[in-house]
Each structure stands twice: as structure tokens, then as C-alpha cells.
Design an enzyme around this catalytic site. Structure first.
Site, mmCIF file in Angstrom:
data_model
loop_
_atom_site.group_PDB
_atom_site.id
_atom_site.type_symbol
_atom_site.label_atom_id
_atom_site.label_comp_id
_atom_site.label_asym_id
_atom_site.label_seq_id
_atom_site.Cartn_x
_atom_site.Cartn_y
_atom_site.Cartn_z
ATOM 1 N N SER A 1 47.669 33.311 44.011
ATOM 2 C CA SER A 1 48.533 32.228 43.540
ATOM 3 C C SER A 1 49.920 32.789 43.258
ATOM 4 O O SER A 1 50.059 33.972 42.914
ATOM 5 C CB SER A 1 47.968 31.619 42.258
ATOM 6 O OG SER A 1 48.901 30.750 41.637
ATOM 7 N N TYR B 1 45.178 32.534 33.907
ATOM 8 C CA TYR B 1 44.900 32.328 35.331
ATOM 9 C C TYR B 1 45.856 33.163 36.180
ATOM 10 O O TYR B 1 45.443 33.833 37.132
ATOM 11 C CB TYR B 1 45.065 30.845 35.660
ATOM 12 C CG TYR B 1 44.959 30.504 37.127
ATOM 13 C CD1 TYR B 1 43.720 30.414 37.747
ATOM 14 C CD2 TYR B 1 46.100 30.230 37.886
ATOM 15 C CE1 TYR B 1 43.622 30.086 39.091
ATOM 16 C CE2 TYR B 1 46.008 29.901 39.221
ATOM 17 C CZ TYR B 1 44.764 29.825 39.814
ATOM 18 O OH TYR B 1 44.666 29.492 41.149
#
Length: 258
Positions: A150, A163
């Protein structure tokens, strides 16, 4: 419409078999569709068998796809997937580590440590253990791993810090595995920005125009955008690329945002 109705005919994966984790919907399903469209047979995993069965039908049925339900960080499930893939299709060429979770929002220092541990177990150790299973299966034969990271692992991202740290670890894991396992195994990653999926909905729903305004290309990502990048890295077209993370973000990081 099934994926077979829109086969692109490139054939880069003819005769190959891929495992795609977290593939009942969103990016994972789009990756599976793209690989099948280019000739692969795929094994898709996720937690719910019923949604996986729907995915298999969308992919073209049991001739080209197999669904195996289970938890991505469960080592027994991982081995079962490998065993059943070889039993059904006779080989494994590509692993796409797409599964990711993020049950935490807010300040990183205030994060629930139990949930944080689970994020790392699934996002990082899960990817490591899937790769280990395939390394043991390949035993020196050519293989390809593509990890889904990501942009939150490239630059700090407000509200999803744990995250993001887990995805930074995935990026580091990608480089480390590539360095340790070449030339037999290539390992690369993609790092998407916000993609229009249920998983990312909280990041744009109700304020999409505001979010889109930060992207030089003027739109959010679609699952197919990421699938195209994954297919490239998994293919022979990327045969001299390993240890790299391809940012797929519509120019977001170029513009200074995450």
C-alpha cells in the site's frame, strides 16, 4: 458476464497456475480475472466458501478455478491450498499475496495492541508463510511472488498508521525475499493508493470529490488498475525485475499526499 467473455488474448500465463489470496472480491478477484483472461488457471482463497464459489463461477468455472476457504494466516490452510492446487492442476507458478486486514482506525500510539498484532500476523507473517510454503514446493524451480502492499507503507497515512507500518514491513519483506531467493524465485510488490473497493470504502465514501481532488490523474483507482500491475510483475515481461515495489496511485505520492 464472465472473464471468459472478455479474454484479452495475450496468453502470458498459458499453462501456468496461480494462487491468489483474498480473492473473493475487490483487488484479489480482479487479479484472478486478469490472470485467467491471459491463460492461467487459478486457486482463490478467502474466508467464506459461498463468496469464493461465486468467484469461481465468475472466473469461468471449475475447469479454470478452484476455491479453498480458510484464514490466510492459518498454516494448515496454507498447506491445504498448496496440496489441493497441485492435486487439481499439477503445478504452481505464481503466488499473489493479496490478503490484508485493517481493524484499527485512529492514532497509532492509541492502537489496540491485540488488533495490531493480528494485523501483523495476517498482513506480514501471512505473506511470509505463504511464500515459505511455495518456496518449499518450488524447491529451486522458477516461481513468482507478488505481494500487495500500500502507499501507506511508502509514506505515513493519517488514521491507518498500524496498517501502514504493516505494509511497510511487506515492502521490506519483498526486497529481503527477493535478495535471498533469486534466481529461482522473483519477488515483487505493488503499492496501491485508494482503490474503489469495499475494503477501502471508509477512506472515500461520502467525500469522494474531496479525495479525488488530491490525485493528479483525477480519479480513484479501480481493482483492474492494480490487477494490470500485478499481471505485469508476475509475467515474463518482468523477468529481470525483482525486489521492487511498483506504486500504483494515480500520482498521489507524486503530489505529496497519501
Amino acid at each position: 458476464m464472465t472473464v471468459q467473455d472478455t479474454r484479452c488474448g495475450l496468453g502470458r500465463f498459458e499453462g501456468q497456475v496461480a494462487i491468489v489470496t483474498g480473492a473473493s472480491r475487490g483487488i484479489g478477484l480482479a487479479v484472478a480475472e486478469r490472470l485467467v483472461a491471459e491463460g492461467a488457471r487459478v486457486v482463490v482463497t478467502a474466508r467464506r466458501q459461498e463468496t469464493l464459489d461465486e468467484a469461481v463461477e465468475r472466473l469461468g468455472g471449475p475447469a479454470v478455478a478452484l476455491a479453498v476457504a480458510g484464514h490466510a494466516d492459518d498454516e494448515a490452510h496454507q498447506q491445504d491450498v498448496v496440496d489441493r492446487t497441485v492435486e487439481r492442476f499439477g503445478r504452481i507458478d505464481v503466488l499473489v499475496n493479496n490478503t490484508g486486514i485493517n481493524p484499527i482506525a485512529g492514532s497509532t500510539l492509541d492502537a489496540d495492541l491485540g488488533k495490531a498484532r493480528k494485523i501483523f500476523e495476517v498482513n506480514v507473517l501471512g505473506a511470509l508463510n505463504w511464500s515459505r510454503r511455495l518456496r518449499d514446493h518450488w524447491s529451486g524451480a522458477p516461481g513468482v511472488v507478488v505481494n500487495v502492499a500500500s502507499v501507506a507503507g511508502v509514506r505515513p497515512a493519517s488514521g491507518i498508521g498500524v496498517y501502514g507500518v504493516s505494509k511497510a514491513a511487506v515492502i521490506a519483506l519483498t526486497a529481503q525475499l527477493a535478495a535471498e531467493n533469486g534466481p529461482a524465485i522473483r519477488v515483487n510488490a505493488v503499492a496501491p493508493a485508494v482503490v474503489r473497493t469495499k475494503f477501502a470504502g471508509a477512506l472515500f465514501e461520502g467525500r469522494e470529490a474531496e479525495v479525488v481532488a488530491r490525485y493528479p490523474l483525477g480519479r480513484l483507482g479501480e481493482p483492474e488498475d492494480v490487477a494490470s500491475a500485478v499481471a505485469f510483475l508476475a509475467s515474463r515481461d518482468a523477468g529481470w525485475i525483482t525486489g521492487q515495489t511498483l506504486v500504483v496511485d494515480g500520482g498521489l505520492t507524486l503530489a505529496g499526499g497519501v
